[in-house]
Write a protein that holds these residues in place. Structure first.
Motif, mmCIF file in Angstrom:
data_model
loop_
_atom_site.group_PDB
_atom_site.id
_atom_site.type_symbol
_atom_site.label_atom_id
_atom_site.label_comp_id
_atom_site.label_asym_id
_atom_site.label_seq_id
_atom_site.Cartn_x
_atom_site.Cartn_y
_atom_site.Cartn_z
ATOM 1 N N MET A 75 11.103 29.703 -130.401
ATOM 2 C CA MET A 75 11.502 29.855 -129.001
ATOM 3 C C MET A 75 10.440 29.249 -128.078
ATOM 4 O O MET A 75 10.774 28.580 -127.091
ATOM 5 N N ILE A 76 9.180 29.453 -128.393
ATOM 6 C CA ILE A 76 8.099 28.881 -127.584
ATOM 7 C C ILE A 76 8.128 27.364 -127.655
ATOM 8 O O ILE A 76 8.024 26.673 -126.632
ATOM 9 N N GLU A 77 8.286 26.836 -128.860
ATOM 10 C CA GLU A 77 8.344 25.376 -129.030
ATOM 11 C C GLU A 77 9.531 24.781 -128.279
ATOM 12 O O GLU A 77 9.422 23.721 -127.657
ATOM 13 N N ARG A 78 10.678 25.464 -128.331
ATOM 14 C CA ARG A 78 11.859 24.982 -127.616
ATOM 15 C C ARG A 78 11.605 24.977 -126.106
ATOM 16 O O ARG A 78 11.966 24.033 -125.397
ATOM 17 N N GLY A 79 10.954 26.013 -125.597
ATOM 18 C CA GLY A 79 10.618 26.080 -124.178
ATOM 19 C C GLY A 79 9.650 24.978 -123.775
ATOM 20 O O GLY A 79 9.803 24.354 -122.722
ATOM 21 N N MET A 80 8.649 24.720 -124.621
ATOM 22 C CA MET A 80 7.695 23.644 -124.331
ATOM 23 C C MET A 80 8.396 22.285 -124.325
ATOM 24 O O MET A 80 8.100 21.421 -123.488
ATOM 25 N N ASP A 81 9.346 22.103 -125.246
ATOM 26 C CA ASP A 81 10.103 20.857 -125.302
ATOM 27 C C ASP A 81 10.970 20.696 -124.050
ATOM 28 O O ASP A 81 11.076 19.604 -123.499
ATOM 29 N N ASP A 82 11.564 21.814 -123.586
ATOM 30 C CA ASP A 82 12.349 21.781 -122.342
ATOM 31 C C ASP A 82 11.476 21.339 -121.173
ATOM 32 O O ASP A 82 11.890 20.511 -120.359
ATOM 33 N N ILE A 83 10.283 21.873 -121.087
ATOM 34 C CA ILE A 83 9.375 21.498 -119.993
ATOM 35 C C ILE A 83 9.017 20.028 -120.080
ATOM 36 O O ILE A 83 9.075 19.298 -119.089
ATOM 37 N N LYS A 84 8.672 19.584 -121.282
ATOM 38 C CA LYS A 84 8.265 18.192 -121.470
ATOM 39 C C LYS A 84 9.388 17.226 -121.102
ATOM 40 O O LYS A 84 9.147 16.148 -120.567
ATOM 41 N N ASN A 85 10.631 17.605 -121.350
ATOM 42 C CA ASN A 85 11.772 16.730 -121.100
ATOM 43 C C ASN A 85 12.476 17.028 -119.778
ATOM 44 O O ASN A 85 13.584 16.543 -119.539
ATOM 45 N N GLY A 86 11.845 17.814 -118.923
ATOM 46 C CA GLY A 86 12.374 18.037 -117.580
ATOM 47 C C GLY A 86 13.568 18.955 -117.502
ATOM 48 O O GLY A 86 14.268 18.970 -116.487
ATOM 49 N N ARG A 87 13.837 19.703 -118.536
ATOM 50 C CA ARG A 87 14.966 20.635 -118.515
ATOM 51 C C ARG A 87 14.497 21.975 -117.921
ATOM 52 O O ARG A 87 14.386 22.987 -118.613
ATOM 53 N N VAL A 88 14.196 21.921 -116.613
ATOM 54 C CA VAL A 88 13.702 23.106 -115.910
ATOM 55 C C VAL A 88 14.391 23.212 -114.558
ATOM 56 O O VAL A 88 15.022 22.258 -114.100
ATOM 57 N N TYR A 89 14.299 24.378 -113.922
ATOM 58 C CA TYR A 89 14.859 24.608 -112.593
ATOM 59 C C TYR A 89 13.727 24.849 -111.605
ATOM 60 O O TYR A 89 12.713 25.460 -111.941
ATOM 61 N N THR A 90 13.934 24.398 -110.381
ATOM 62 C CA THR A 90 12.969 24.694 -109.321
ATOM 63 C C THR A 90 13.217 26.109 -108.829
ATOM 64 O O THR A 90 14.260 26.719 -109.111
ATOM 65 N N GLU A 91 12.281 26.616 -108.050
ATOM 66 C CA GLU A 91 12.430 27.945 -107.460
ATOM 67 C C GLU A 91 13.652 28.001 -106.564
ATOM 68 O O GLU A 91 14.408 28.972 -106.574
ATOM 69 N N GLU A 92 13.879 26.935 -105.794
ATOM 70 C CA GLU A 92 15.025 26.890 -104.886
ATOM 71 C C GLU A 92 16.340 26.911 -105.672
ATOM 72 O O GLU A 92 17.300 27.581 -105.284
ATOM 73 N N GLU A 93 16.392 26.157 -106.777
ATOM 74 C CA GLU A 93 17.607 26.146 -107.602
ATOM 75 C C GLU A 93 17.880 27.528 -108.181
ATOM 76 O O GLU A 93 19.026 27.985 -108.231
ATOM 77 N N MET A 94 16.816 28.210 -108.606
ATOM 78 C CA MET A 94 16.985 29.557 -109.151
ATOM 79 C C MET A 94 17.467 30.523 -108.067
ATOM 80 O O MET A 94 18.321 31.372 -108.325
ATOM 81 N N ASP A 95 16.929 30.379 -106.835
ATOM 82 C CA ASP A 95 17.378 31.239 -105.730
ATOM 83 C C ASP A 95 18.862 31.043 -105.452
ATOM 84 O O ASP A 95 19.598 32.007 -105.222
ATOM 85 N N LYS A 96 19.327 29.767 -105.469
ATOM 86 C CA LYS A 96 20.753 29.489 -105.244
ATOM 87 C C LYS A 96 21.605 30.102 -106.345
ATOM 88 O O LYS A 96 22.673 30.665 -106.078
ATOM 89 N N MET A 97 21.153 30.006 -107.594
ATOM 90 C CA MET A 97 21.897 30.599 -108.714
ATOM 91 C C MET A 97 21.971 32.112 -108.546
ATOM 92 O O MET A 97 23.016 32.720 -108.803
ATOM 93 N N ASP A 98 20.854 32.727 -108.104
ATOM 94 C CA ASP A 98 20.846 34.178 -107.885
ATOM 95 C C ASP A 98 21.854 34.563 -106.804
ATOM 96 O O ASP A 98 22.581 35.553 -106.941
ATOM 97 N N GLU A 99 21.868 33.795 -105.724
ATOM 98 C CA GLU A 99 22.798 34.097 -104.633
ATOM 99 C C GLU A 99 24.241 34.016 -105.108
ATOM 100 O O GLU A 99 25.064 34.868 -104.771
ATOM 101 N N GLU A 100 24.571 32.977 -105.880
ATOM 102 C CA GLU A 100 25.932 32.837 -106.410
ATOM 103 C C GLU A 100 26.272 34.000 -107.331
ATOM 104 O O GLU A 100 27.371 34.547 -107.297
ATOM 105 N N TRP A 101 25.331 34.372 -108.173
ATOM 106 C CA TRP A 101 25.568 35.431 -109.151
ATOM 107 C C TRP A 101 25.766 36.778 -108.440
ATOM 108 O O TRP A 101 26.560 37.605 -108.888
ATOM 109 N N LEU A 102 25.067 36.999 -107.324
ATOM 110 C CA LEU A 102 25.150 38.279 -106.627
ATOM 111 C C LEU A 102 26.377 38.424 -105.739
ATOM 112 O O LEU A 102 26.656 39.505 -105.225
ATOM 113 N N LYS A 103 27.145 37.329 -105.542
ATOM 114 C CA LYS A 103 28.347 37.406 -104.696
ATOM 115 C C LYS A 103 29.414 38.239 -105.337
ATOM 116 O O LYS A 103 29.599 38.384 -106.468
#
Length: 103
Positions: A75-103
């Protein structure tokens, strides 16, 4: 700077106003155990307490080797690979996802 009598009067007033048994008993014990030589070294917290030897300090702070299970390492290696390959979300993107989920 306050003189000693002013301090004593304030202490007496605070003690008289307090209803906190534990605070008052702790304060009393502290005063009863107070050394006459105020400049002396601080008393040990516990009577059995003694300074540690260099060997005891080294043993106490020795780092233990932590071995993680294979599934956790994957799981750690997969997470590190995600970071290295740009498969991450910004804080703003996470906030938008939270807002959608809470509707």
């Amino acid at each position: 700077m306050e003189n000693i009598n002013d301090i004593k009067i304030k202490l007496i007033q605070k003690v008289c106003e307090s209803e906190n048994y534990y605070l008052l008993s702790s304060f009393l014990k502290n005063l009863e155990n107070q050394s006459k030589d105020i400049v002396s070294e601080q008393d040990l917290l516990y009577k059995s307490e003694k300074p540690l030897t260099d060997e005891e300090v080294e043993e106490y702070f020795k780092e233990d080797e932590i071995v993680l299970p294979d599934y956790v390492m994957k799981m750690i290696e997969r997470g590190m690979d995600d970071i290295k390959n740009g498969r991450v979300y910004t804080e703003e993107e996470m906030d938008k996802m939270d807002e959608e989920w809470l509707k």
